[in-house]
Design an enzyme around this catalytic site. Structure first.
Site, PDB file in Angstrom:
ATOM      1  CG  HIS A   1      -1.792  -1.139   1.406  1.00 13.27           C
ATOM      2  ND1 HIS A   1      -2.896  -1.410   0.620  1.00 13.27           N
ATOM      3  CD2 HIS A   1      -1.737  -2.144   2.323  1.00 13.27           C
ATOM      4  CE1 HIS A   1      -3.475  -2.526   1.041  1.00 13.27           C
ATOM      5  NE2 HIS A   1      -2.797  -2.993   2.059  1.00 13.27           N
TER       6      HIS A   1
HETATM    7  O1  RIB Z   1      -4.821  -0.206   5.107  1.00 12.14           O
HETATM    8  C1  RIB Z   1      -3.452  -0.160   4.822  1.00 12.14           C
HETATM    9  C2  RIB Z   1      -2.766   0.904   5.608  1.00 12.14           C
HETATM   10  O2  RIB Z   1      -2.904   0.650   7.017  1.00 12.14           O
HETATM   11  C3  RIB Z   1      -1.255   0.960   5.370  1.00 12.14           C
HETATM   12  O3  RIB Z   1      -0.816   2.278   5.524  1.00 12.14           O
HETATM   13  C4  RIB Z   1      -0.701   0.092   6.470  1.00 12.14           C
HETATM   14  O4  RIB Z   1       0.649   0.428   6.795  1.00 12.14           O
HETATM   15  C5  RIB Z   1      -1.615   0.444   7.610  1.00 12.14           C
HETATM   16  O5  RIB Z   1      -1.128   1.661   8.183  1.00 12.14           O
END
Ligand code: RIB
Ligand code: CA
Length: 310
Positions: A237
């Site tokens: 992500h």
């Molecule tokens: O949903 C994904 C996000 O939540 C990413 O930033 C992961 O590191 C958590 O913080």
């Protein structure tokens, strides 16, 4: 490009930080740690550990908010381990965090560099919201706020309706999306399009010690996501926010109105992404809708590899 990273490392955050350190397009002014995947003392330690390992230059790390604006703290050790960097040995950083609070530093930095600083926000938006709350001029003065968070068609990853960053602090997300800042959003809908392959992760190990670190960080994340999504998805992500700053041509985007649920227990933190503009409301951000997945992973690989020669 002057950049502040606001983060909760976190395995995917760690790769985003490496990408920023490795990229000549980015002048990483500093990192602000926030409570999220793990408590803020640990997100700060992890950020400092990664910076000391990967960067020749000193990168200041500032401790930020230790809990959400209103809701109780929720963490993500299931995905990132109790250390927040599951898969690697923790090496205590040599340097302590800066004495200044992250929110104070964000405010001072942006006020003295109007229109010059972009912020990559890849954790709960608590620090950003506190800064906007304390200094109402700030939203207009941030060059661009690139956020990883939210979800529309993809559904939630912490509840059926909400993505983790927005679920942990929905009031902060709500304040930020009402602030008028120049926001670009990478929701789960686009981060799930880039499927991390195990072969790519092992290829990282060719990139020297840093590459091996990245591989060791990513394998637990790969296993966790592959198991949770039954082999269908293995998202990475947070580097989306940094990759977008480096090479926006890797993405397509669309002006959309985004609103955040802060009342409903069932839908707490859900992001109402008005994709078809059914409300007729004015868009308040650009949502990344597509990614060149091969280009995304190649950029990360090449930049991580370049760190080994630093
Ligand atoms: O949903 C994904 C996000 O939540 C990413 O930033 C992961 O590191 C958590 O913080
Ligand atoms: Ca994160």
């Amino acid at each position: 490009m002057n950049v502040i990273i606001d983060t909760d490392p976190g395995n995917d955050d760690a790769i985003a930080i490496l990408l920023a350190i490795a990229s000549p397009e980015i002048d990483l002014l500093g990192i602000t740690a926030v409570a999220g995947n793990v408590p803020v003392a640990i997100t700060s330690r992890n950020a400092r550990m990664i910076c000391e390992m990967a960067s020749r230059e000193y990168i200041p790390v500032y401790n930020g908010e230790d809990k959400p604006l209103k809701n109780p703290q929720v963490t993500g050790e299931d995905a990132h381990g109790r250390s927040g960097l599951e898969g690697v040995e923790i090496v205590e950083p040599k340097f302590p965090p800066e004495s200044k609070h992250a929110v104070d530093w964000i405010i001072e930095s942006v006020l003295s560099n109007e229109g010059e600083i972009s912020i990559c926000a890849m954790g709960p938006l608590t620090n950003i919201a506190r800064a906007f709350e304390r200094e109402p001029r700030l939203p207009e003065m941030v060059r661009e706020l690139v956020i990883m968070g939210g979800s529309k068609f993809q559904g939630g990853n912490i509840t059926p309706m909400a993505e983790f960053n927005f679920y942990v602090d929905p009031h902060a997300a709500n304040l930020v999306f009402k602030s008028g800042a120049n926001i670009t959003l990478a929701p789960l809908d686009v981060t799930f399009q880039a499927r991390m392959e195990e072969e790519w992760i092992h290829r990282l190990a060719d990139a020297g010690d840093i590459g091996k670190f990245a591989r060791d960080i990513l394998m637990p994340s790969y296993r966790f996501n592959s198991e949770r999504y039954e082999g269908e998805y293995a998202p990475l992500h947070d580097p989306f926010t940094v990759a977008y700053i480096i090479d926006p041509s890797l993405f397509k985007k669309r002006p959309v109105r985004v609103s955040i649920e802060t009342e409903s227990p069932l839908c707490m933190g859900a992001s109402s992404i008005d994709w078809w503009n059914v409300t007729g409301d004015k868009p308040n951000c650009n949502v990344l809708s597509e990614v060149d997945s091969n280009g995304y992973f190649e950029l990360i690989y090449q930049r991580v590899k370049s760190l080994d020669n630093k």
